[in-house]
Design a protein around this motif. Structure first.
Motif, PDB file in Angstrom:
ATOM      1  N   PRO A  19       3.953 125.136  20.009  1.00 41.68           N
ATOM      2  CA  PRO A  19       2.581 125.674  20.070  1.00 41.68           C
ATOM      3  C   PRO A  19       1.602 124.913  19.188  1.00 41.68           C
ATOM      4  O   PRO A  19       0.410 124.876  19.489  1.00 41.68           O
ATOM      5  CB  PRO A  19       2.738 127.129  19.612  1.00 41.68           C
ATOM      6  CG  PRO A  19       4.054 127.193  18.913  1.00 41.68           C
ATOM      7  CD  PRO A  19       4.916 126.158  19.546  1.00 41.68           C
ATOM      8  N   VAL A  20       2.093 124.288  18.102  1.00 44.65           N
ATOM      9  CA  VAL A  20       1.205 123.485  17.255  1.00 44.65           C
ATOM     10  C   VAL A  20       0.666 122.301  18.055  1.00 44.65           C
ATOM     11  O   VAL A  20      -0.538 122.001  18.038  1.00 44.65           O
ATOM     12  CB  VAL A  20       1.940 122.996  15.999  1.00 44.65           C
ATOM     13  CG1 VAL A  20       1.034 122.096  15.152  1.00 44.65           C
ATOM     14  CG2 VAL A  20       2.427 124.174  15.167  1.00 44.65           C
ATOM     15  N   GLY A  21       1.565 121.610  18.779  1.00 49.43           N
ATOM     16  CA  GLY A  21       1.136 120.486  19.605  1.00 49.43           C
ATOM     17  C   GLY A  21       0.219 120.913  20.727  1.00 49.43           C
ATOM     18  O   GLY A  21      -0.795 120.255  21.004  1.00 49.43           O
ATOM     19  N   PHE A  22       0.546 122.022  21.391  1.00 52.66           N
ATOM     20  CA  PHE A  22      -0.297 122.508  22.487  1.00 52.66           C
ATOM     21  C   PHE A  22      -1.682 122.866  21.984  1.00 52.66           C
ATOM     22  O   PHE A  22      -2.700 122.525  22.603  1.00 52.66           O
ATOM     23  CB  PHE A  22       0.353 123.730  23.144  1.00 52.66           C
ATOM     24  CG  PHE A  22      -0.394 124.248  24.340  1.00 52.66           C
ATOM     25  CD1 PHE A  22      -0.158 123.728  25.600  1.00 52.66           C
ATOM     26  CD2 PHE A  22      -1.350 125.247  24.206  1.00 52.66           C
ATOM     27  CE1 PHE A  22      -0.850 124.196  26.710  1.00 52.66           C
ATOM     28  CE2 PHE A  22      -2.056 125.724  25.300  1.00 52.66           C
ATOM     29  CZ  PHE A  22      -1.801 125.195  26.554  1.00 52.66           C
ATOM     30  N   GLU A  23      -1.737 123.533  20.827  1.00 46.23           N
ATOM     31  CA  GLU A  23      -3.026 123.959  20.277  1.00 46.23           C
ATOM     32  C   GLU A  23      -3.922 122.780  19.933  1.00 46.23           C
ATOM     33  O   GLU A  23      -5.151 122.871  20.044  1.00 46.23           O
ATOM     34  CB  GLU A  23      -2.798 124.812  19.023  1.00 46.23           C
ATOM     35  CG  GLU A  23      -4.078 125.334  18.387  1.00 46.23           C
ATOM     36  CD  GLU A  23      -3.820 126.066  17.095  1.00 46.23           C
ATOM     37  OE1 GLU A  23      -3.215 125.458  16.190  1.00 46.23           O
ATOM     38  OE2 GLU A  23      -4.217 127.236  16.970  1.00 46.23           O
ATOM     39  N   ILE A  60       6.105 117.583  22.692  1.00 44.59           N
ATOM     40  CA  ILE A  60       6.245 118.363  23.927  1.00 44.59           C
ATOM     41  C   ILE A  60       5.052 119.294  24.088  1.00 44.59           C
ATOM     42  O   ILE A  60       4.506 119.457  25.189  1.00 44.59           O
ATOM     43  CB  ILE A  60       7.572 119.139  23.923  1.00 44.59           C
ATOM     44  CG1 ILE A  60       8.743 118.167  24.119  1.00 44.59           C
ATOM     45  CG2 ILE A  60       7.581 120.211  25.007  1.00 44.59           C
ATOM     46  CD1 ILE A  60      10.098 118.818  24.079  1.00 44.59           C
ATOM     47  N   GLY A  61       4.629 119.908  22.987  1.00 47.72           N
ATOM     48  CA  GLY A  61       3.447 120.765  23.053  1.00 47.72           C
ATOM     49  C   GLY A  61       2.216 119.997  23.480  1.00 47.72           C
ATOM     50  O   GLY A  61       1.409 120.480  24.286  1.00 47.72           O
ATOM     51  N   VAL A  62       2.055 118.767  22.947  1.00 48.12           N
ATOM     52  CA  VAL A  62       0.933 117.915  23.345  1.00 48.12           C
ATOM     53  C   VAL A  62       1.006 117.593  24.831  1.00 48.12           C
ATOM     54  O   VAL A  62       0.000 117.662  25.556  1.00 48.12           O
ATOM     55  CB  VAL A  62       0.915 116.617  22.506  1.00 48.12           C
ATOM     56  CG1 VAL A  62      -0.027 115.578  23.112  1.00 48.12           C
ATOM     57  CG2 VAL A  62       0.516 116.912  21.064  1.00 48.12           C
ATOM     58  N   GLU A  63       2.201 117.239  25.302  1.00 47.51           N
ATOM     59  CA  GLU A  63       2.362 116.882  26.718  1.00 47.51           C
ATOM     60  C   GLU A  63       2.066 118.068  27.626  1.00 47.51           C
ATOM     61  O   GLU A  63       1.408 117.925  28.666  1.00 47.51           O
ATOM     62  CB  GLU A  63       3.779 116.372  26.962  1.00 47.51           C
ATOM     63  CG  GLU A  63       4.040 115.881  28.374  1.00 47.51           C
ATOM     64  CD  GLU A  63       3.264 114.615  28.703  1.00 47.51           C
ATOM     65  OE1 GLU A  63       3.284 114.197  29.870  1.00 47.51           O
ATOM     66  OE2 GLU A  63       2.633 114.038  27.797  1.00 47.51           O
ATOM     67  N   ILE A  64       2.534 119.255  27.236  1.00 43.24           N
ATOM     68  CA  ILE A  64       2.241 120.456  28.038  1.00 43.24           C
ATOM     69  C   ILE A  64       0.736 120.694  28.081  1.00 43.24           C
ATOM     70  O   ILE A  64       0.170 121.034  29.128  1.00 43.24           O
ATOM     71  CB  ILE A  64       2.968 121.683  27.455  1.00 43.24           C
ATOM     72  CG1 ILE A  64       4.489 121.521  27.607  1.00 43.24           C
ATOM     73  CG2 ILE A  64       2.513 122.962  28.144  1.00 43.24           C
ATOM     74  CD1 ILE A  64       5.287 122.609  26.918  1.00 43.24           C
TER      75      ILE A  64
END
Length: 445
Positions: free
Chosen positions: A209-213, A332-336
């Motif tokens: 979630p850190v990467g996604f955020e 992975i969060g960034v990619e999502i």
């Protein structure tokens, strides 16, 4: 009465122009994020029966009572006037105001042992001089606590109203506990001595979630770059290889920077990221398709954006324990997040892409897209702003409204190349102009 082809073409042209103007007005009406909210960083030291915390944070919104949960700009808070007043206070006056507010702060920041809070005693407050009041002023405060001699591990409880926080345990070499709480909460139990007990899987899952955020909703510059890739090649295959190359490249520099092998100041990286956005937007307008040098450009810009992600993570400190798990989880969060941006963009402009191939105008559907641009998106902003702190989502909703307007313009234009003329080119120009503004802001302002 029969409508001549010339009059019909003029009428269609006016429709397309109206749709573009609607989209541009939506951009101009979107709020500018100036009073940015930054995550706090806490350093925790446990030694025997004592604990010390040192927190780097923007104190003004905390003192003003702003609810920072999900907020990206303090201007969007009903306490913004008080926050602005505190921003203008000299260092000694702001420090005094924080000391007076400490009893409230103790309820929102707690150390707990066996579920019971341990009183924190404020030791020092360090506030830098007043600078640009539109920019965050990061201050530091420290506090200590006496821990029960027979107690167990320590947990940190951080109230959601204080916003996001990165927590780092010091004094344990490379085995200290690290965590990033995006919306407050409580850490895992942190042992007073020895290595953290956080496992590989927990560390991996906590950083997705850190990467996604940091893409949705906080990474607007990365979002615009990915959209630039999308508008030049909306077909799935070329788009996927571009995004994959971009991801692999930024993974390399992110890992190197996180390991301390490569260090580039944010003052250098951030303007270059803005310049990369300008380049992609301009190339989209000038090029008729993927150029031979496009793969090289994507890789170079991916390396650059990886340094941008690294500057974010360096503030939090991944630590050596479960480093690989955290790094993979973040990527992975960034990619999502990137794939979510592409999927949303495709759904919005799918009608324009179909129209480009079918070469048939669809005025009723264009009306629907105009409603989405003019009515639905502004109404959504109005409703959500009364219920939630949606500052970070406002630019994204405005971007969606702009694309709805461009799609409406495409649907009332001639099918031949209508997607490029009415969607891809105008969107790319706006992307380039935004990147140019950020470049000037980050270099000169």
């Amino acid at each position: 009465m029969t409508t001549t082809p010339g009059k019909q073409a003029a009428k269609v042209g006016r429709w397309a122009l109206l749709s573009r103007i609607a989209a541009l007005l939506t951009i101009l009406a979107a709020p500018v994020v100036a009073h940015e909210v930054q995550p706090s960083v806490m350093n925790l030291t446990l030694q025997g029966n004592s604990a010390q915390v040192e927190v780097e944070a923007t104190l003004e919104p905390m003192i003003a009572g702003v609810d920072l949960d999900g907020l990206s700009d303090t201007n969007n808070s009903d306490r913004s006037d008080e926050t602005d007043r505190l921003r203008a206070l000299p260092p000694e006056e702001l420090a005094a105001a924080f000391r007076e507010n400490w009893s409230d702060m103790q309820q929102r920041l707690q150390l707990r042992v066996d579920g019971e809070p341990v009183p924190l005693e404020l030791q020092d407050v360090s506030v830098p001089p007043v600078g640009n009041p539109a920019l965050p002023r990061v201050s530091t405060f420290s506090a200590t606590a006496e821990l029960p001699p027979e107690g167990g591990p320590v947990t940190v409880a951080w109230d959601p109203s204080l916003g996001a926080v990165a927590i780092r345990q010091l004094g344990q070499g490379n085995e200290g506990y690290t965590a990033y709480l995006t919306s407050g909460g409580e850490t895992d139990p942190i042992p007073r001595t020895g290595a953290s007990t956080q496992g590989f899987g927990a560390a991996f899952l906590s950083y997705i979630p850190v990467g996604f955020e940091h893409i949705v909703p906080l990474g607007l510059d990365h979002i615009l770059f990915v959209l630039g890739l999308f508008f030049l090649a909306a077909q799935l295959r070329p788009l996927l290889w571009q995004v994959t190359a971009f991801t692999l490249a930024h993974t390399v520099t992110l890992a190197l920077a996180a390991l301390g092998i490569v260090q580039v100041p944010a003052a250098v990286v951030e303007p270059l990221i803005a310049a990369s956005i300008v380049y992609v937007g301009v190339e989209n307008v000038l090029a008729r398709g993927l150029s031979p040098w496009r793969p090289v450009v994507i890789v170079l810009f991916g390396l650059l954006h990886g340094l941008g992600f690294a500057s974010v993570l360096s503030e939090y400190g991944l630590g050596a324990q479960n480093f690989v798990a955290k790094l993979i989880g973040f990527n992975i969060g960034v990619e999502i997040g990137q794939l979510a941006v592409i999927a949303a963009a495709f759904l919005i402009v799918a009608a324009a892409l179909r129209h480009d191939r079918a070469s048939e105008r669809n005025r009723p559907l264009a009306y629907g897209y105009m409603v989405l641009s003019f009515v639905a998106a502004p109404a959504l902003l109005a409703v959500l702003s009364t219920m939630l702190p949606i500052g970070a989502l406002m630019p994204l909703i405005a971007t969606a409204a702009v694309l709805f307007g461009f799609t409406a313009a495409a649907l009332v234009s001639d099918g031949a190349d209508s997607y490029r003329q009415n969607v891809a080119n105008p969107a790319s120009i706006l992307i380039a102009l935004t990147g140019a503004y950020w470049f000037v802001e980050r270099v000169f302002l």
